[in-house]
Design an enzyme around this catalytic site. Structure first.
Site, PDB file in Angstrom:
ATOM      1  N   HIS A 152      -3.479  -6.211   3.070  1.00  0.00           N
ATOM      2  CA  HIS A 152      -2.933  -5.826   4.163  1.00  0.00           C
ATOM      3  C   HIS A 152      -3.195  -7.800   4.544  1.00  0.00           C
ATOM      4  O   HIS A 152      -3.549  -8.166   4.100  1.00  0.00           O
ATOM      5  CB  HIS A 152      -3.342  -5.000   4.927  1.00  0.00           C
ATOM      6  CG  HIS A 152      -3.313  -3.188   4.825  1.00  0.00           C
ATOM      7  ND1 HIS A 152      -1.993  -3.169   4.207  1.00  0.00           N
ATOM      8  CD2 HIS A 152      -3.843  -2.529   3.568  1.00  0.00           C
ATOM      9  CE1 HIS A 152      -1.613  -1.903   4.425  1.00  0.00           C
ATOM     10  NE2 HIS A 152      -2.519  -1.163   3.882  1.00  0.00           N
TER      11      HIS A 152
ATOM     12  N   CYS B 199       0.517  -0.691  -0.025  1.00  0.00           N
ATOM     13  CA  CYS B 199       0.213  -0.522   0.108  1.00  0.00           C
ATOM     14  C   CYS B 199       0.683   1.155  -0.013  1.00  0.00           C
ATOM     15  O   CYS B 199       1.542   1.391  -1.123  1.00  0.00           O
ATOM     16  CB  CYS B 199      -0.997   0.103   1.301  1.00  0.00           C
ATOM     17  SG  CYS B 199      -2.511   0.655   1.235  1.00  0.00           S
TER      18      CYS B 199
HETATM   19  N1  GLN Z   1      -2.311   6.745   2.067  1.00  0.00           N
HETATM   20  C1  GLN Z   1      -2.048   6.170   1.076  1.00  0.00           C
HETATM   21  C2  GLN Z   1      -3.791   5.672   0.663  1.00  0.00           C
HETATM   22  O1  GLN Z   1      -4.483   5.718   1.177  1.00  0.00           O
HETATM   23  C3  GLN Z   1      -2.384   4.474   1.954  1.00  0.00           C
HETATM   24  C4  GLN Z   1      -2.973   3.885   3.151  1.00  0.00           C
HETATM   25  C5  GLN Z   1      -2.286   2.581   2.974  1.00  0.00           C
HETATM   26  O2  GLN Z   1      -1.219   2.192   2.719  1.00  0.00           O
HETATM   27  N2  GLN Z   1      -3.116   1.596   3.343  1.00  0.00           N
HETATM   28  O3  GLN Z   1      -4.313   4.877  -0.548  1.00  0.00           O
END
Ligand code: GLN
Length: 242
Positions: free
Chosen positions: A191, A94
């Site tokens: 995740h 992510c």
């Molecule tokens: N801040 C980034 C987004 O919202 C990554 C989010 C994350 O790492 N889950 O896409």
């Protein structure tokens, strides 16, 4: 034998439970009699690529990515990119995945430059993609995880997707692709944490690290009964929840 797992920005980009990936890497090495050390590298700390066998870079909120994006420019980003181009194994999830591309543009905020290792870029929209995901990949078979992102990632002409979305949204919810792979680096939105339920990816990273450090070609298999059950249950859950 010993492997060093470097958790990039583990002190700030760490709110989505991705620590489970670092634990899975260390444990599957230790189950094979390989010593595993976990180090973290934060903002302002120099990167020594010779001291790292496997990189992990987890997710983070937009505001946590701002100082990290600045920190990864210049010498540190060049060293990391060269290390990956030389075949260092890495999992980036992510927020970390986004900054391995050319940039991540948070919604209504300033664009955050990445290191340009993946031919990919990410643009956030007003919608957040949240939920269970199942992906079909050539390298690892089916993959299960949980996505939570507003950034939409688009792959350039030289980029290879990790896989095809079976359930969920993936990179951008439009082209049916999820993640990106290049050399021994895997980027994705999964995740969960990803690795405990997807042992093929864990073993791929460990194998690549052993080959680079010790020229070992074969990785002793482990009994993955529990991981197989957990993986199947995650698919079942994704089928009924999305
Ligand atoms: N801040 C980034 C987004 O919202 C990554 C989010 C994350 O790492 N889950 O896409």
């Amino acid at each position: 034998m010993k492997l060093t797992i470097c958790w990039l920005y583990g002190d700030t980009m760490n709110i989505y439970g991705d620590r489970g990936n670092v634990l899975a890497l260390a444990q599957r090495a230790r189950w094979r009699g390989i010593e595993a050390e976990i180090t973290t590298l934060g903002v302002g700390q120099a990167l020594d690529p010779d001291a790292v066998d496997i990189y992990f870079w987890g997710g983070g909120q937009d505001r946590e990515q701002i100082p990290v994006s600045s920190d990864i420019q210049g010498e540190k980003g060049t060293v990391l990119r060269q290390s990956l181009e030389d075949g260092a194994p890495m999992l980036a999830v992510c927020g970390g995945y986004q900054l391995l591309g050319t940039h991540y543009h948070p919604y209504g905020e300033a664009k955050l430059p990445g290191i340009g290792f993946f031919d990919a870029w990410s643009e956030a929209g007003p919608e957040r993609f949240i939920g269970n995901v199942v992906v079909d990949s050539d390298r690892f078979g089916s993959l299960v995880g949980f996505e939570n992102h507003s950034g939409l990632t688009y792959l350039g002409p030289t980029a290879e997707a990790l896989g095809r979305v079976r359930i969920g949204r993936g990179n951008n919810g439009k082209d049916g692709q999820e993640g990106c792979v290049r050399n021994n680096a895997v980027g994705c939105y999964l995740h969960g944490a990803l690795l405990p339920k997807n042992p093929a990816v864990t073993d791929f990273l460990i194998q690549a690290a052993l080959q680079r450090r010790y020229d070992i070609q074969e990785l002793e298999p482990l009994a993955d009964d529990l991981e197989v059950i957990a993986h199947a249950e995650a698919i079942r859950r994704a089928e009924v929840t999305r």
